[in-house]
Design a protein around this motif. Structure first.
Motif, PDB file in Angstrom:
ATOM      1  N   ARG A 113     -59.940 -20.480 -50.935  1.00  0.00           N
ATOM      2  CA  ARG A 113     -60.230 -20.469 -52.369  1.00  0.00           C
ATOM      3  C   ARG A 113     -58.953 -20.671 -53.184  1.00  0.00           C
ATOM      4  NH1 ARG A 113     -60.771 -18.083 -57.140  1.00  0.00           N
ATOM      5  NH2 ARG A 113     -62.780 -18.237 -58.198  1.00  0.00           N
ATOM      6  N   ALA A 114     -57.850 -20.047 -52.771  1.00  0.00           N
ATOM      7  CA  ALA A 114     -56.579 -20.212 -53.490  1.00  0.00           C
ATOM      8  C   ALA A 114     -56.122 -21.667 -53.448  1.00  0.00           C
ATOM      9  CB  ALA A 114     -55.523 -19.296 -52.889  1.00  0.00           C
ATOM     10  N   ALA A 115     -56.274 -22.316 -52.284  1.00  0.00           N
ATOM     11  CA  ALA A 115     -55.882 -23.722 -52.170  1.00  0.00           C
ATOM     12  C   ALA A 115     -56.784 -24.602 -53.025  1.00  0.00           C
ATOM     13  CB  ALA A 115     -55.942 -24.160 -50.708  1.00  0.00           C
ATOM     14  N   ALA A 116     -58.082 -24.288 -53.045  1.00  0.00           N
ATOM     15  CA  ALA A 116     -59.014 -25.065 -53.870  1.00  0.00           C
ATOM     16  C   ALA A 116     -58.704 -24.906 -55.348  1.00  0.00           C
ATOM     17  CB  ALA A 116     -60.447 -24.646 -53.575  1.00  0.00           C
ATOM     18  N   ALA A 117     -58.352 -23.692 -55.768  1.00  0.00           N
ATOM     19  CA  ALA A 117     -57.995 -23.464 -57.173  1.00  0.00           C
ATOM     20  C   ALA A 117     -56.757 -24.263 -57.551  1.00  0.00           C
ATOM     21  CB  ALA A 117     -57.768 -21.972 -57.412  1.00  0.00           C
ATOM     22  N   GLN A 118     -55.796 -24.342 -56.646  1.00  0.00           N
ATOM     23  CA  GLN A 118     -54.593 -25.137 -56.896  1.00  0.00           C
ATOM     24  C   GLN A 118     -54.944 -26.614 -57.035  1.00  0.00           C
ATOM     25  OE1 GLN A 118     -51.572 -24.586 -53.939  1.00  0.00           O
ATOM     26  NE2 GLN A 118     -50.027 -25.746 -55.044  1.00  0.00           N
ATOM     27  N   ALA A 119     -55.829 -27.103 -56.173  1.00  0.00           N
ATOM     28  CA  ALA A 119     -56.250 -28.500 -56.240  1.00  0.00           C
ATOM     29  C   ALA A 119     -57.006 -28.780 -57.536  1.00  0.00           C
ATOM     30  CB  ALA A 119     -57.116 -28.839 -55.032  1.00  0.00           C
ATOM     31  N   GLU A 152     -73.451 -21.872 -50.107  1.00  0.00           N
ATOM     32  CA  GLU A 152     -72.136 -21.978 -50.747  1.00  0.00           C
ATOM     33  C   GLU A 152     -71.214 -20.900 -50.189  1.00  0.00           C
ATOM     34  OE1 GLU A 152     -71.016 -23.230 -55.084  1.00  0.00           O
ATOM     35  OE2 GLU A 152     -71.403 -21.065 -55.080  1.00  0.00           O
ATOM     36  N   ILE A 153     -70.017 -21.303 -49.805  1.00  0.00           N
ATOM     37  CA  ILE A 153     -69.045 -20.348 -49.277  1.00  0.00           C
ATOM     38  C   ILE A 153     -67.809 -20.241 -50.157  1.00  0.00           C
ATOM     39  CG2 ILE A 153     -69.815 -20.699 -46.899  1.00  0.00           C
ATOM     40  CD1 ILE A 153     -67.189 -22.366 -46.527  1.00  0.00           C
ATOM     41  N   LEU A 154     -67.673 -21.161 -51.118  1.00  0.00           N
ATOM     42  CA  LEU A 154     -66.470 -21.163 -51.951  1.00  0.00           C
ATOM     43  C   LEU A 154     -66.784 -21.774 -53.301  1.00  0.00           C
ATOM     44  CD1 LEU A 154     -62.967 -22.368 -50.728  1.00  0.00           C
ATOM     45  CD2 LEU A 154     -63.888 -23.192 -52.881  1.00  0.00           C
ATOM     46  N   SER A 155     -66.290 -21.148 -54.364  1.00  0.00           N
ATOM     47  CA  SER A 155     -66.417 -21.701 -55.715  1.00  0.00           C
ATOM     48  C   SER A 155     -65.239 -21.235 -56.548  1.00  0.00           C
ATOM     49  CB  SER A 155     -67.726 -21.258 -56.370  1.00  0.00           C
ATOM     50  OG  SER A 155     -67.767 -21.688 -57.719  1.00  0.00           O
ATOM     51  N   THR A 156     -64.613 -22.158 -57.273  1.00  0.00           N
ATOM     52  CA  THR A 156     -63.509 -21.781 -58.156  1.00  0.00           C
ATOM     53  C   THR A 156     -63.981 -21.577 -59.596  1.00  0.00           C
ATOM     54  OG1 THR A 156     -62.980 -24.078 -58.711  1.00  0.00           O
ATOM     55  CG2 THR A 156     -61.926 -23.145 -56.756  1.00  0.00           C
ATOM     56  N   ASP A 157     -65.273 -21.712 -59.819  1.00  0.00           N
ATOM     57  CA  ASP A 157     -65.788 -21.709 -61.191  1.00  0.00           C
ATOM     58  C   ASP A 157     -66.574 -20.446 -61.512  1.00  0.00           C
ATOM     59  OD1 ASP A 157     -66.458 -22.596 -63.742  1.00  0.00           O
ATOM     60  OD2 ASP A 157     -68.269 -23.579 -63.040  1.00  0.00           O
ATOM     61  N   THR A 158     -67.629 -20.208 -60.768  1.00  0.00           N
ATOM     62  CA  THR A 158     -68.526 -19.102 -61.065  1.00  0.00           C
ATOM     63  C   THR A 158     -68.566 -18.154 -59.876  1.00  0.00           C
ATOM     64  OG1 THR A 158     -70.392 -20.341 -60.152  1.00  0.00           O
ATOM     65  CG2 THR A 158     -69.971 -20.584 -62.504  1.00  0.00           C
ATOM     66  N   LEU A 159     -69.337 -17.084 -60.023  1.00  0.00           N
ATOM     67  CA  LEU A 159     -69.561 -16.209 -58.894  1.00  0.00           C
ATOM     68  C   LEU A 159     -70.237 -16.999 -57.782  1.00  0.00           C
ATOM     69  CD1 LEU A 159     -70.854 -12.985 -60.690  1.00  0.00           C
ATOM     70  CD2 LEU A 159     -68.591 -13.364 -59.705  1.00  0.00           C
ATOM     71  N   LEU A 160     -69.941 -16.637 -56.571  1.00  0.00           N
ATOM     72  CA  LEU A 160     -70.511 -17.335 -55.427  1.00  0.00           C
ATOM     73  C   LEU A 160     -72.037 -17.299 -55.496  1.00  0.00           C
ATOM     74  CD1 LEU A 160     -69.064 -18.729 -53.073  1.00  0.00           C
ATOM     75  CD2 LEU A 160     -69.590 -16.726 -51.679  1.00  0.00           C
ATOM     76  N   ASP A 161     -72.643 -18.463 -55.325  1.00  0.00           N
ATOM     77  CA  ASP A 161     -74.100 -18.577 -55.357  1.00  0.00           C
ATOM     78  C   ASP A 161     -74.653 -18.075 -54.016  1.00  0.00           C
ATOM     79  OD1 ASP A 161     -76.740 -19.238 -55.624  1.00  0.00           O
ATOM     80  OD2 ASP A 161     -76.387 -21.314 -56.249  1.00  0.00           O
ATOM     81  N   SER A 162     -75.398 -16.993 -54.064  1.00  0.00           N
ATOM     82  CA  SER A 162     -75.921 -16.408 -52.825  1.00  0.00           C
ATOM     83  C   SER A 162     -77.211 -17.063 -52.353  1.00  0.00           C
ATOM     84  CB  SER A 162     -76.161 -14.913 -53.026  1.00  0.00           C
ATOM     85  OG  SER A 162     -77.114 -14.704 -54.077  1.00  0.00           O
ATOM     86  N   ALA A 163     -77.784 -17.950 -53.171  1.00  0.00           N
ATOM     87  CA  ALA A 163     -79.048 -18.597 -52.785  1.00  0.00           C
ATOM     88  C   ALA A 163     -78.827 -19.559 -51.630  1.00  0.00           C
ATOM     89  CB  ALA A 163     -79.643 -19.329 -53.982  1.00  0.00           C
ATOM     90  N   GLU A 164     -79.893 -19.789 -50.874  1.00  0.00           N
ATOM     91  CA  GLU A 164     -79.889 -20.785 -49.813  1.00  0.00           C
ATOM     92  C   GLU A 164     -80.779 -21.942 -50.242  1.00  0.00           C
ATOM     93  OE1 GLU A 164     -81.115 -18.848 -46.260  1.00  0.00           O
ATOM     94  OE2 GLU A 164     -79.239 -17.740 -46.032  1.00  0.00           O
ATOM     95  N   TYR A 165     -80.293 -23.160 -50.030  1.00  0.00           N
ATOM     96  CA  TYR A 165     -80.982 -24.335 -50.548  1.00  0.00           C
ATOM     97  C   TYR A 165     -81.469 -25.214 -49.396  1.00  0.00           C
ATOM     98  CZ  TYR A 165     -78.977 -22.955 -55.008  1.00  0.00           C
ATOM     99  OH  TYR A 165     -78.646 -22.252 -56.135  1.00  0.00           O
ATOM    100  N   ALA A 166     -82.761 -25.482 -49.393  1.00  0.00           N
ATOM    101  CA  ALA A 166     -83.332 -26.372 -48.390  1.00  0.00           C
ATOM    102  C   ALA A 166     -82.904 -27.798 -48.697  1.00  0.00           C
ATOM    103  CB  ALA A 166     -84.851 -26.263 -48.390  1.00  0.00           C
TER     104      ALA A 166
END
Length: 416
Positions: free
Chosen positions: A283-289, A311-325
């Motif tokens: 996440r820290a590397a993604a935020a830098q990018a 979703e396992i990583l997000s630099t914007d919002t809280l991690l989305d816990s939903a699972e998407y088909a």
């Protein structure tokens, strides 16, 4: 031999005044996004319009002539399709004149006011006039950029909404290393000011393809559409060229120096990914990018054996816990099935409705999805998002592919 404007009075010129429309297209799609209103003078021989206007000013009736052209151009607003802007040309030094002030419509929403790069006699007053026009809904374009390097400082002070690259840079650009260098520099300069870049003088499809490769946003020229009384549909070949070139650029693995240039900051981000041993470091590397690329957010989702994306990583919002088909999201499914890069924009009426709904919910307007693969097998999706509409540049696409490759190795290492 017909007389020039110096030998005419303003009524003679106005008697032959006509306004024709020339389309401006979005280079990524071939869609018409604006039309430029161009003055034509039937009683002025073959003189270029710019020379007619200059002679009129020398003869003492330039303000009256430009005001008449402005009124005639604004009268064509009803001939412009919904959602398409109307661009109108004016000399920088006429904006202060009462004849011009009286000619504006009260509501200028959808109008682009184009001024040339030439230096105004009073830059401060010019900025004030631009501010007044913007309050009424107009946008500002600076025309003929590229004809003088000294004008770049003036350009930066104007902060225009649009930068129009002069035809001397655009026409034949694929065959000229010098023109390509100038075009690349001007596009980079304009985009750093958050201006939309328009390439003028598109005379061939090769010119159009070159503009796409250099991240020019919009194009105008005879190869796209000639000035005419009635706006004509854009030719199928032009639209196909735009769309096919965009598809190629999205999938291109290796490109020109424009597409593959990495900054020091991006190298630092990818190095951090190489050393990452857990999600916090990813996440820290993604935020830098995110900061380095200049986008609003990065997200990473992985595909489970059950066909659900998590979703396992997000630099914007809280991690989305939903699972998407995956079967319910055609755009994402396409990314993973074809291992191709896909973009989604809320402004596109044909956008994947399910994906667009998630974007709307999260406050995003543009999405770029890049497959994450290991041994050519898709394991997840890297997402770049932006809160406002933007076409993803070749820099964005190249950076996304580089990040996806490093993410794949990191994910395999930490056994996600």
């Amino acid at each position: 031999m017909r007389p020039g404007p110096a030998e005419m009075d303003v009524s003679t010129l106005l008697d032959g005044l006509d306004i024709v429309l020339q389309p401006v297209v979005e280079i990524a799609t071939g869609s018409v996004v604006a039309v430029e209103a161009l003055a034509r003078f039937a009683h002025a021989g073959d003189l270029p319009v710019e020379e007619i206007i200059a002679r009129a000013h020398n003869a003492g009736f330039g303000y009256a002539l430009e005001a008449a052209c402005l009124r005639a151009a604004l009268a064509r607003r009803g001939d412009v399709p919904d959602g398409v802007r109307l661009a109108i040309n004016l000399s920088p030094d006429v904006l202060h004149h009462p004849a011009i002030a009286r000619s504006w419509d009260a509501d200028l929403d959808g109008v682009i006011v184009e001024v040339t790069e030439s230096e105004a006699s009073s830059p401060g007053a010019l900025h004030d006039h631009f501010s007044h026009l913007r309050v009424r809904g107009a946008q500002i374009a600076v025309d003929d950029v590229g004809t003088g390097y000294a004008g770049l400082l003036r350009l930066a002070s104007v902060r225009p909404d649009y930068v129009k690259i002069d035809r001397t840079v655009v026409t034949g650009v694929r065959d000229s290393a010098a023109q390509r260098s100038v075009l690349e520099a001007l596009v980079t300069f304009a985009h750093r000011m958050d201006a939309v870049v328009i390439g003028e003088g598109v005379e061939t499809l090769d010119d159009l393809i070159a503009l796409a490769e250099f991240d020019v946003d919009q194009g105008q020229g005879w190869a796209i559409g000639r000035p005419s009384q009635v706006l004509q549909p854009i030719g199928r070949l032009v639209v196909a060229t735009c769309q096919q070139t965009r598809s190629y650029l999205l999938q291109r693995r290796a490109g020109t120096s424009v597409a593959t240039a990495y900054t020091h900051g991006m190298h630092a981000a990818t190095s951090a990914l190489t050393a990452a041993t857990g999600l916090a470091e990813l996440r820290a590397a993604a935020a830098q990018a995110t900061a380095e690329i200049g986008i609003d957010a990065i997200g990473v989702s992985v595909l489970g054996r059950d066909g659900y994306l998590r979703e396992i990583l997000s630099t914007d919002t809280l991690l989305d816990s939903a699972e998407y088909a995956l079967s319910e999201y055609p755009a994402t499914q396409m990314v993973l099935q074809t291992v191709n890069t896909v973009e989604v924009h809320l402004s596109d009426p044909d956008a994947d409705a399910a994906e667009a709904e998630i974007m709307r919910r999260n406050g995003h307007a543009s999405l770029l999805m890049i497959p994450i693969t290991i041994a050519d097998q898709p394991i997840g999706v890297l997402e770049f998002t932006h809160r406002t509409h933007r076409r993803w540049t070749t820099h964005d696409i190249a950076n996304g592919r580089g990040l996806a490759a490093h993410l794949a190795q990191a994910l395999r290492r930490i056994s996600m």
